[in-house]
Design a protein around this motif. Sequence first.
Motif, mmCIF file in Angstrom:
data_model
loop_
_atom_site.group_PDB
_atom_site.id
_atom_site.type_symbol
_atom_site.label_atom_id
_atom_site.label_comp_id
_atom_site.label_asym_id
_atom_site.label_seq_id
_atom_site.Cartn_x
_atom_site.Cartn_y
_atom_site.Cartn_z
ATOM 1 N N SER A 72 -7.430 -16.038 33.047
ATOM 2 C CA SER A 72 -6.978 -17.379 32.688
ATOM 3 C C SER A 72 -5.479 -17.419 32.434
ATOM 4 C CB SER A 72 -7.735 -17.877 31.451
ATOM 5 O OG SER A 72 -7.238 -19.137 31.035
ATOM 6 N N ASN A 101 -6.788 -21.750 36.407
ATOM 7 C CA ASN A 101 -6.871 -21.034 35.129
ATOM 8 C C ASN A 101 -7.952 -21.620 34.239
ATOM 9 O OD1 ASN A 101 -5.695 -22.599 32.572
ATOM 10 N ND2 ASN A 101 -4.519 -23.265 34.332
ATOM 11 N N TYR A 102 -8.219 -22.913 34.387
ATOM 12 C CA TYR A 102 -9.181 -23.587 33.502
ATOM 13 C C TYR A 102 -10.630 -23.147 33.754
ATOM 14 C CZ TYR A 102 -5.324 -26.503 31.976
ATOM 15 O OH TYR A 102 -4.136 -26.935 31.434
ATOM 16 N N GLY A 119 -10.840 -20.102 31.735
ATOM 17 C CA GLY A 119 -10.526 -20.464 30.362
ATOM 18 C C GLY A 119 -11.728 -20.995 29.606
ATOM 19 N N ILE A 120 -12.552 -21.779 30.270
ATOM 20 C CA ILE A 120 -13.745 -22.349 29.632
ATOM 21 C C ILE A 120 -14.696 -21.240 29.183
ATOM 22 C CG2 ILE A 120 -15.845 -23.681 30.068
ATOM 23 C CD1 ILE A 120 -14.135 -25.566 31.793
ATOM 24 N N VAL A 154 -13.066 -19.207 26.099
ATOM 25 C CA VAL A 154 -13.016 -19.818 24.766
ATOM 26 C C VAL A 154 -14.393 -19.867 24.106
ATOM 27 C CG1 VAL A 154 -10.951 -21.163 25.277
ATOM 28 C CG2 VAL A 154 -13.192 -22.185 25.674
ATOM 29 N N ASN A 204 -11.449 -22.461 18.960
ATOM 30 C CA ASN A 204 -11.902 -22.287 20.335
ATOM 31 C C ASN A 204 -13.032 -23.239 20.720
ATOM 32 O OD1 ASN A 204 -10.801 -19.660 21.941
ATOM 33 N ND2 ASN A 204 -10.550 -19.418 19.735
ATOM 34 N N PHE A 210 -10.162 -25.863 21.809
ATOM 35 C CA PHE A 210 -9.816 -25.317 23.118
ATOM 36 C C PHE A 210 -10.791 -25.733 24.223
ATOM 37 C CE2 PHE A 210 -7.026 -21.428 21.891
ATOM 38 C CZ PHE A 210 -5.953 -22.290 21.754
ATOM 39 N N GLN A 249 -9.592 -27.679 27.509
ATOM 40 C CA GLN A 249 -9.633 -27.080 28.843
ATOM 41 C C GLN A 249 -9.926 -28.154 29.895
ATOM 42 O OE1 GLN A 249 -9.163 -23.799 29.853
ATOM 43 N NE2 GLN A 249 -8.575 -23.248 27.773
ATOM 44 N N MET A 286 -1.270 -25.160 22.920
ATOM 45 C CA MET A 286 -2.169 -25.775 23.904
ATOM 46 C C MET A 286 -1.688 -27.174 24.275
ATOM 47 S SD MET A 286 -4.820 -24.930 25.641
ATOM 48 C CE MET A 286 -6.025 -25.669 26.739
#
Length: 230
Positions: A45, A56-57, A60-61, A64, A83, A87, A91, A161
């Motif tokens: 990510s 990246n998302y 990322g999901i 987190v 998170n 987060f 995301q 973020m």
Amino acid sequence: MKIFKDWNLFEKSWLVIFTLINVVILIYSKEGVLGFITAITGMLSVILVAKGKITNYYFGIINVVLYGFISYNSRYYGEAMLNILYFLPMQIIGFIMWGKNSVNIDENKEVKAEKMTVKEIILWTVLSGIAVIVYGIILGELNNTLPMADSFTTVLSVTAMILMIKRYMEQWIVWIIIDIVAIYMWIFIKSDYNITMMWTAYLINAVYGFYNWRKLYKKERAVWGKQELS
């Protein structure tokens, strides 16, 4: 694989080295697969963020959610709430916002980087400082393992973020500070080596991210200007 198509030698080496280190930790330590997956998805990510890639998302999901679970079990409640409650939805918001603000460079779609004003830097610094103190007191009342350090990384992560979604290159300076504090939290207090290695990889990537986004900023201004004139 398509995802690695435009990666340079540093980016590939960074990922391979830290992945191998995490494999060794997984084999020779008592830490489980969950920490390993968290570390790998997190590294994918952040390197994609450093490259300005919207993909990246996807990683990322996953990261987190898993990191939030691990933090909760370690009684880092600030990290857990950050998170899962912040987060995770961010995301999705970030994915949408980046999709609307991208530019094509050398046949690759990359996010358009922005630069903060002095006024914005001062405002976010003051607000973040106040929030760290207030949230640290709250976490202390919850019997948090390391309230002020947890508050510091939590609040600054919220700030970073927001700056990331707004596509400010200064986000990387905030991430560098967060990574240093997080390494201290996980290696000296909890001795979780997979998660510590993830944060170490984040730190190196954050330095690279700041360097790369400065290049993107200059390059994209030229490309974006041409697109607006066409």
